[in-house]
Design an enzyme around this catalytic site. Structure first.
Site, PDB file in Angstrom:
ATOM      1  CD  GLU A   1      -6.126   5.462   0.372  1.00  0.00           C
ATOM      2  OE1 GLU A   1      -5.172   6.392   0.777  1.00  0.00           O
ATOM      3  OE2 GLU A   1      -5.993   4.566   0.962  1.00  0.00           O
TER       4      GLU A   1
ATOM      5  CG  HIS B   1      -1.907   1.085   1.398  1.00  0.00           C
ATOM      6  ND1 HIS B   1      -3.154   1.080   0.763  1.00  0.00           N
ATOM      7  CD2 HIS B   1      -1.558   2.361   1.946  1.00  0.00           C
ATOM      8  CE1 HIS B   1      -3.734   2.396   1.102  1.00  0.00           C
ATOM      9  NE2 HIS B   1      -3.036   3.238   1.740  1.00  0.00           N
ATOM     10  CD  GLU B   2       1.452   3.749   3.719  1.00  0.00           C
ATOM     11  OE1 GLU B   2       1.726   4.731   3.067  1.00  0.00           O
ATOM     12  OE2 GLU B   2       0.558   3.492   4.429  1.00  0.00           O
TER      13      GLU B   2
ATOM     14  CG  HIS C   1       0.500   6.376  -0.541  1.00  0.00           C
ATOM     15  ND1 HIS C   1      -0.639   6.909  -0.987  1.00  0.00           N
ATOM     16  CD2 HIS C   1      -0.148   5.622   0.505  1.00  0.00           C
ATOM     17  CE1 HIS C   1      -1.907   7.013  -0.415  1.00  0.00           C
ATOM     18  NE2 HIS C   1      -1.582   6.027   0.580  1.00  0.00           N
TER      19      HIS C   1
END
Lengths: 499, 499
Positions: free
Chosen positions: A296, A266-267, A270
């Site tokens: 997001e 997930h990170e 980003h």
């Protein structure tokens, strides 16, 4: 960026650059506080950060900026410069719309509320929380009122706009309404189908060093550049630092190795956004990423669209066994079942991608009504539990820590942020649909560990534009059409109900 | 700090506090650059640090400060406040004595010289170095001239004063002259005595993780508080961060485990000084440590006086074997021989405590003459090599990287700093003599790993005074007499020539 004889615009850029460099320092210090700082330094660190942040506010609200912005507006600027001027004005408007005394008071009351909340949520102490929260809501309403006046929109609109420029409540209501219509039925169908599915749980413990090596290997495969960033551990995963020095964090659980890996992926989504921003715009507001839902969507694109796909899991499985050892739970089919398990639960951050939207919808309903003054803080628990029953068929009762006290957002006075989580999932579904259409052999590539086609698409269609376009323009430029929430429905149907 | 109605003084304190907090940010960012930062971030980091440092200079040279300092001087201050005013004026004088244009030019030329030096020293390229160094010397002379005018002293005095308030060249000349008289003879005697001493070299490699654990264990035993600091690795060991968040670094060599440990103990001495500063004075100039020789004495007290003593090595030996494994070189007696080995060599930072003073004396002679205009930069190599022959009986010839190109100090435009290394050894010898006099059973305590008596003495007599007194007052208060270089001679005689 081409430079022409535009003295006010150039002076504006010079100031933006200064602000950016102060942001760099603040970003690294925040990361350090969460990862490296010894505990006894926290007081001095808070003082130093407060000093830098107040200095930044001072610079951002310098009255000379209003004149500069007006003068630059009258200069002959190219489209990119004009976009930078628009973004500079946005930053300025946010910084100046709220009277400093109100902003300071809000920030102090929020800090007190958040600090007390850290304990109160564990004790499920809603009455205690309410004591700090009620005055905070009052201050946020006033702050939202100031922003609303400056933007000439409604109060909740103004808060949405902070995170997603141009996003309005009418649009959020329409998009979330779409999901509300089909979500409970879809959850029921999927649950019914998964009922007979065998699913073995991994038997730990798993050494943290092995989990870290696995995380780093996956980050590398996804294109994270360790020459321009790091991976460390913090109590809550985040992607911090600065755009050119990305400090990604995750956390490892000895008994649940998939949780840390999922957070890492997930990170990384980003992080890749930051790594893909154009270097030439780096110190200017137009060079920043689009925060909120677009940001997001980059994380969810990797974590959910890519990371939960059977093709990705087939690529991941041998790597995972290589780092964590062989066991029946790590058989490829079982890993797919594990990653794709759908189960209604109380906690948003633990939710799977199917039930997650329900958590957003209920928060949106409550915070919108709260900011607009249709309900009061006292009304939250009843509404929360009713919505949980309606959307997910479960009820936390008076265990508020698993209910309306679970998130930090409201305790910090942060409203208008939650819709971005679901909009992000919608954007991600739309990007993925587009990539699939352009790349018929996507699945084979992913299974072979060739993620370039996904990452390059994001770089080409999202990252390189930075903040040149607002979200509505960006989604049209990137995918050829406006945001369509049906892509999310189609994605979930295809992944969880097709064979 | 007691507060009385002293508006100018209070405003001064408020400003000092702001400066301190900016220092905090700069300190952590510098540490991060040396330990954590990914390589591709170095450009953005340099920009951010330059921004913060120029901001600090801007604050420190604010013309309003001159007025505030004068007004505060007329207010009714207690002795501690008056000391703080004196230290605040020192900072101000340093920041304002040199015209900004000259300071900037000096800093740019020094950066260029230092940057080129990093390669030139490996190529022994003295002529190449000279090209950058000559204009740098010219600028440093002019800068020293400005400081000299402001302080009403000589040029080299002014540079000494930057590092050691009140220290004058006449005093340095007297102190170093004392050592010059007996040093070559002493080195000869010790070498003669050690000639027949057996000394086994440790056989590596030694795992870096084991060396780190050993370093941390020794730091803990010495009283380093890991709740208020960390140990990491950098290419040059340093004690950085801020006073309340101490970032100590060391480096490990796979084949020489004593080098890393020695660096750790040295930096721990610096760190304990910071940890012992009074919290109530922390953000004010009077709360800073005395830099220069006093600070160095804290490091040398631990590294040399304590760390090379047979009692300490007897305590250390089993701990070292526990972490690094058993081998003949780690027998206690052999470790004492290893740690206490005296051998003239070209490189200052590798020198033992007996030959080290020679390295300082020769640099002092050269840099004093250079700043005062008695010699020119071209004259350095001949003087260097002649002094090496005279003091240590060796000659680097044209291997300038092992001669006059070995140190970063001059390449950075830093003059007047070297004497502090030897004065620090003198102070440390004086502290140690005093502690021995007060504690007849010191040796037994050290051998038992009870270092409290040493550390507490330093806290009580040095650390807690911070910058309340200048160095001359401090040495009298701490040890009851003025600095006496004979303590160093007595220490070396006792350690290396007594039985």
């Amino acid at each position: 960026m081409t430079l022409s004889p535009t003295p006010a615009y150039l002076e504006l850029c010079r100031r933006n650059q200064r602000h950016y460099r102060l942001h760099h320092a603040i970003g690294i210090l925040h990361w350090d506080s969460a990862t490296m700082m010894p505990p006894r330094a926290s007081g001095a660190r808070a003082d130093a950060l407060a000093e830098l942040e107040s200095l930044l506010r001072e610079w951002q609200t310098d009255p000379a900026l209003a004149t500069l912005l007006a003068q630059a507006d009258a200069e002959s600027l190219d489209p990119l410069q004009r976009a930078n001027l628009r973004e500079s004005r946005r930053v300025w408007l946010r910084a100046t719309a709220v009277p400093p005394a109100l902003a300071t008071q809000r920030s102090l009351v929020a800090m007190r509320c958040e600090h007390a909340w850290r304990e109160q949520r564990h004790r499920h102490d809603w009455p205690g929380f309410l004591e700090n929260f009620k005055p905070l809501v009052e201050l946020v309403r006033r702050e939202a009122g100031c922003l609303a006046d400056a933007l000439d929109v409604g109060r909740y609109d103004a808060l949405l706009d902070m995170h997603e420029p141009g996003l309005r409540d009418s649009e959020v209501s329409r998009l979330l309404g779409h999901v509300r219509n089909w979500l409970p039925g879809l959850i029921g169908q999927i649950r019914e189908r998964q009922r007979s599915q065998p699913c073995l749980i991994p038997q730990g413990p798993f050494a943290l060093a092995a989990q870290r090596d696995l995380s780093e290997a996956v980050m590398r495969a996804l294109g994270f550049d360790f020459q321009a960033g790091r991976l460390d551990v913090s109590s809550h995963p985040f992607c911090g630092g600065t755009f050119e020095d990305i400090r990604l964090t995750t956390r490892y659980s000895e008994y649940d190795p998939l949780a840390g890996l999922t957070a890492t992926i997930h990170e990384t989504g980003h992080a890749l956004y930051h790594m893909g921003l154009p270097e030439s715009l780096r110190e200017q507001p137009v060079g920043a990423p689009r925060w909120g839902a677009i940001h997001e969507s980059q994380a969810l694109m990797l974590e959910k669209q890519l990371g939960l796909s059977p093709a990705f899991i087939r690529w991941l499985a041998p790597l995972l066994r290589q780092h964590l050892g062989e066991q029946p739970a790590f058989a490829t089919d079982n890993l797919i079942h594990l990653f794709q398990r759908v189960e209604p639960g109380f906690i948003r951050v633990d939710a799977d991608e199917v039930t997650y939207p329900a958590h957003v919808i209920l928060r949106y309903d409550i915070e919108r009504a709260l900011i607009e003054g249709e309900i009061e803080a006292e009304d939250i628990p009843v509404r929360w539990n009713a919505a949980m029953r309606e959307l997910l068929g479960i009820d936390p009762g008076e265990l508020y820590g698993q209910g309306c006290l679970q998130d930090m957002h409201w305790a910090c006075g942060m409203f208008g942020y939650f819709p971005g989580y679901l909009l992000g999932a919608m954007y991600a579904a739309q990007w993925a649909a587009r990539i699939r259409r352009e790349q018929p052999d996507l699945e084979q590539q992913v299974e072979a560990g060739e993620f370039g086609v996904v990452i390059d698409w994001l770089r080409q269609h999202i990252h390189r534009h930075a903040s040149r376009y607002d979200s509505n323009e960006l989604v049209r430029i990137a995918s050829g059409e406006a945001l369509d929430p049906d892509y999310l429905r189609q994605h979930l149907m295809a992944r969880y109900l097709d064979d």
